[in-house]
Each structure stands twice: as C-alpha cells, then as structure tokens.
Enzyme design. Structure first.
Site, PDB file in Angstrom:
ATOM      1  N   ASN A   9      10.837   1.392   4.540  1.00 42.93           N
ATOM      2  CA  ASN A   9       9.512   1.949   4.806  1.00 42.93           C
ATOM      3  C   ASN A   9       9.699   3.378   5.286  1.00 42.93           C
ATOM      4  O   ASN A   9      10.125   3.604   6.415  1.00 42.93           O
ATOM      5  CB  ASN A   9       8.814   1.080   5.873  1.00 42.93           C
ATOM      6  CG  ASN A   9       7.470   1.647   6.295  1.00 42.93           C
ATOM      7  OD1 ASN A   9       6.954   2.586   5.676  1.00 42.93           O
ATOM      8  ND2 ASN A   9       6.891   1.095   7.347  1.00 42.93           N
ATOM      9  N   LYS A  11       7.480   5.502   5.936  1.00 42.63           N
ATOM     10  CA  LYS A  11       6.365   5.948   6.790  1.00 42.63           C
ATOM     11  C   LYS A  11       5.940   7.358   6.350  1.00 42.63           C
ATOM     12  O   LYS A  11       6.006   7.665   5.160  1.00 42.63           O
ATOM     13  CB  LYS A  11       6.772   5.883   8.269  1.00 42.63           C
ATOM     14  CG  LYS A  11       7.364   4.514   8.628  1.00 42.63           C
ATOM     15  CD  LYS A  11       7.546   4.280  10.082  1.00 42.63           C
ATOM     16  CE  LYS A  11       8.109   2.882  10.287  1.00 42.63           C
ATOM     17  NZ  LYS A  11       8.262   2.504  11.669  1.00 42.63           N
ATOM     18  N   GLU A  86       1.863  -0.231  13.198  1.00 45.36           N
ATOM     19  CA  GLU A  86       1.311   1.121  13.345  1.00 45.36           C
ATOM     20  C   GLU A  86      -0.130   1.164  12.827  1.00 45.36           C
ATOM     21  O   GLU A  86      -0.979   1.865  13.383  1.00 45.36           O
ATOM     22  CB  GLU A  86       2.207   2.134  12.612  1.00 45.36           C
ATOM     23  CG  GLU A  86       3.497   2.364  13.398  1.00 45.36           C
ATOM     24  CD  GLU A  86       4.717   2.689  12.566  1.00 45.36           C
ATOM     25  OE1 GLU A  86       4.579   3.116  11.408  1.00 45.36           O
ATOM     26  OE2 GLU A  86       5.838   2.500  13.092  1.00 45.36           O
ATOM     27  N   GLU A 156       8.224  -8.130  12.732  1.00 51.80           N
ATOM     28  CA  GLU A 156       8.603  -6.850  13.330  1.00 51.80           C
ATOM     29  C   GLU A 156       8.114  -6.797  14.774  1.00 51.80           C
ATOM     30  O   GLU A 156       6.943  -6.449  15.021  1.00 51.80           O
ATOM     31  CB  GLU A 156       7.966  -5.689  12.558  1.00 51.80           C
ATOM     32  CG  GLU A 156       8.462  -5.537  11.139  1.00 51.80           C
ATOM     33  CD  GLU A 156       8.380  -4.083  10.673  1.00 51.80           C
ATOM     34  OE1 GLU A 156       9.391  -3.565  10.203  1.00 51.80           O
ATOM     35  OE2 GLU A 156       7.307  -3.464  10.803  1.00 51.80           O
ATOM     36  N   GLY A 162      11.462   1.581  15.903  1.00 47.45           N
ATOM     37  CA  GLY A 162      11.732   2.989  16.196  1.00 47.45           C
ATOM     38  C   GLY A 162      12.284   3.234  17.588  1.00 47.45           C
ATOM     39  O   GLY A 162      12.294   4.374  18.057  1.00 47.45           O
ATOM     40  N   SER A 202      14.455  -1.404  14.156  1.00 44.13           N
ATOM     41  CA  SER A 202      15.761  -0.805  14.459  1.00 44.13           C
ATOM     42  C   SER A 202      16.929  -1.470  13.730  1.00 44.13           C
ATOM     43  O   SER A 202      18.024  -1.609  14.277  1.00 44.13           O
ATOM     44  CB  SER A 202      16.005  -0.762  15.975  1.00 44.13           C
ATOM     45  OG  SER A 202      15.024   0.049  16.605  1.00 44.13           O
TER      46      SER A 202
HETATM   47  P1  13P Z   1      12.614   1.306  12.386  1.00 45.44           P
HETATM   48  O1  13P Z   1      13.642   0.650  11.459  1.00 45.44           O
HETATM   49  O2  13P Z   1      12.664   2.784  12.348  1.00 45.44           O
HETATM   50  O3  13P Z   1      12.690   0.706  13.752  1.00 45.44           O
HETATM   51  O4  13P Z   1      11.178   0.911  11.794  1.00 45.44           O
HETATM   52  C1  13P Z   1      10.884  -0.406  11.503  1.00 45.44           C
HETATM   53  C2  13P Z   1       9.595  -0.486  10.765  1.00 45.44           C
HETATM   54  O5  13P Z   1       8.537  -0.275  11.322  1.00 45.44           O
HETATM   55  C3  13P Z   1       9.639  -0.796   9.331  1.00 45.44           C
HETATM   56  O6  13P Z   1       8.365  -1.059   8.836  1.00 45.44           O
END
Ligand code: 13P
Length: 240
Positions: A9, A11, A86, A156, A162, A202
C-alpha cells in the site's frame, strides 16, 4: 491450501524505482495512487496485480473528487482497499459505509481487501476482539457466502501502522485465528478455510518470514516497506 499474498500500500507516496521479480508461490498486489494505476498497467503482464486505495460506492453522479469502481477497473486494477484505519480515522468512514463499499465492490467485480484493527486504547482495555468482531459483522452484512469467500481480510492493529511497532507473530496469529473462527460462525467452515487473512502494521524484511509462517496468516499488507527494494525481500518472506 491458501496461496500466500503480499500487498503493498503506497498510500500518498511514490515508490523509488526498484526491481520486483514475480514469485510463483506468492500473489502480489500493488495499491498505487489513482493516477499511477494506468501508468503501471504493464506490471500485470509481469505477473503482478494492481489495486486502488479507495473508491466511491455509486455508479456515477455528482460526487466531486471521487472515483467509481468501473473507472478503477478501466484503468487496470482488480482490487480495492476498504476499511483502512486511515480512512476510518481521517475521513470518518463508519462500519456501515464500509459495508456499503464491500457490497458495491463485489457487485462490480472488484475484490476488496477489507481492513480491520483495534487502536492501542482498545487493546489496553482488552476489547480487541469485540472491536474487530463488530467491524467484521457489520462489514459483511448482506454479503453472500459465495462473495464472502472472495474477500481478503487484513488485520492491521492501528498501533502498529507506521510506528515501527510490529505485533508479535503470536499476537497477530491470535487475532487472525479469531477472525477465521468468526467467518466460520458467520458462514461456514469451508468459507473460513478459503478466505485469506493478512497481517499489516510495520511489516519489514526482518519480521516478514516469521509473521507469514503462522498458520492463520496468509501474507501481509505492507506500507513503508513496499516503497523500496525491501519489498522484494518481504515477498520472499512469504515464499515456501
Ligand atoms: P506500515 O507497513 O508502514 O506500518 O503500514 C501498514 C499499512 O497501513 C498498510 O496498509
């Protein structure tokens, strides 16, 4: 046997150019920003899949700034993220709206990666499973068993996204097992054994292999580590 799946992802980021080789043991999906779906169409010939990070559940109309499922398909994507924390936290998406999106995506033949997860506060209050069960029960409302089997679930935990703070493989496995049991109660044992359940939060090249080797974790949804060459290593972590 469920095939392993690793999804990146991006983002609202662009990835550095990196080489990605397909691996026959692992399905790979890249959730790129809307404007990059068409640009990355060639990845499909290379054995990868494309997904969109969002869509609006209506065929067309006065929804300024939004994109429909059929536009996403026309651009070359077959998957869509729904229920990402998010979108829940920043854009106020409720479980009910997420259910509308799950149903609409399935009707339009887009495969949802349906994200669920608890906040740190909810984990500390010991209500992780209540929170996740409610997200699942409402999210799958009025979804037939045949359609439910197509959905990919991503666990998640919000506190792991993050933050560099990954859930331990035991913590992630515990919730993924509970999710599978819930699908069995809502639908059937067969449905629960078919649905793929990913872990996200993460994930990196160091922890991927251990997480993906847990019996109820079928792969990962990866944010930061999908933006660089590290993603190839994460994919290898899901291979046999
Ligand atoms: P990170 O791997 O950066 O923690 O993000 C996870 C995420 O939100 C994937 O959709």
């Amino acid at each position: 046997m469920r095939k392993k799946l690793v999804a990146g992802n991006w983002k609202m980021n662009l990835a550095n150019l990196f080489e990605l080789s397909p691996n026959e043991d692992v399905d790979v999906i890249l959730f790129v920003p809307f404007t990059h779906i068409g640009v990355n169409r060639h990845l499909k010939e290379g054995g990868f899949n494309l997904g969109a990070q969002n869509f609006y559940p209506a065929e067309s109309g006065a929804f300024t700034g939004e994109i429909s499922a059929s536009m996403i398909k026309d651009a070359g994507a077959s998957y869509v993220l729904i229920g990402h924390s998010e979108r829940r936290a920043i854009f106020g998406e409720t479980n009910e709206f997420i259910n509308e999106k799950v149903k609409f995506a399935l009707k339009e033949d887009l495969i949802p990666i349906f994200c669920v997860g608890e906040t740190l506060e909810e984990r500390e209050k010991n209500i992780t499973f209540e929170v996740i069960s409610e997200q699942i029960k409402i999210g799958f409302k009025e979804v037939s068993e045949e359609d439910a089997k197509k959905v990919i679930i991503a666990y998640e935990p919000v506190w792991a996204i993050g933050t560099g703070k990954t859930a331990t493989s035991e913590q992630a496995e515990e919730v993924c097992l509970q999710l599978r049991k819930l699908i069995s109660e809502l639908y059937s044992k067969e449905a629960s054994e078919t649905v793929r359940i990913l872990y996200g939060g993460s994930v990196n090249m160091k922890n991927a292999k251990e997480l993906f080797s847990m019996p109820n974790i079928d792969g990962g949804l990866v944010g930061g580590a999908s933006l660089t060459a590290e993603f190839s290593e994460v994919i290898k972590g899901a291979a046999k």
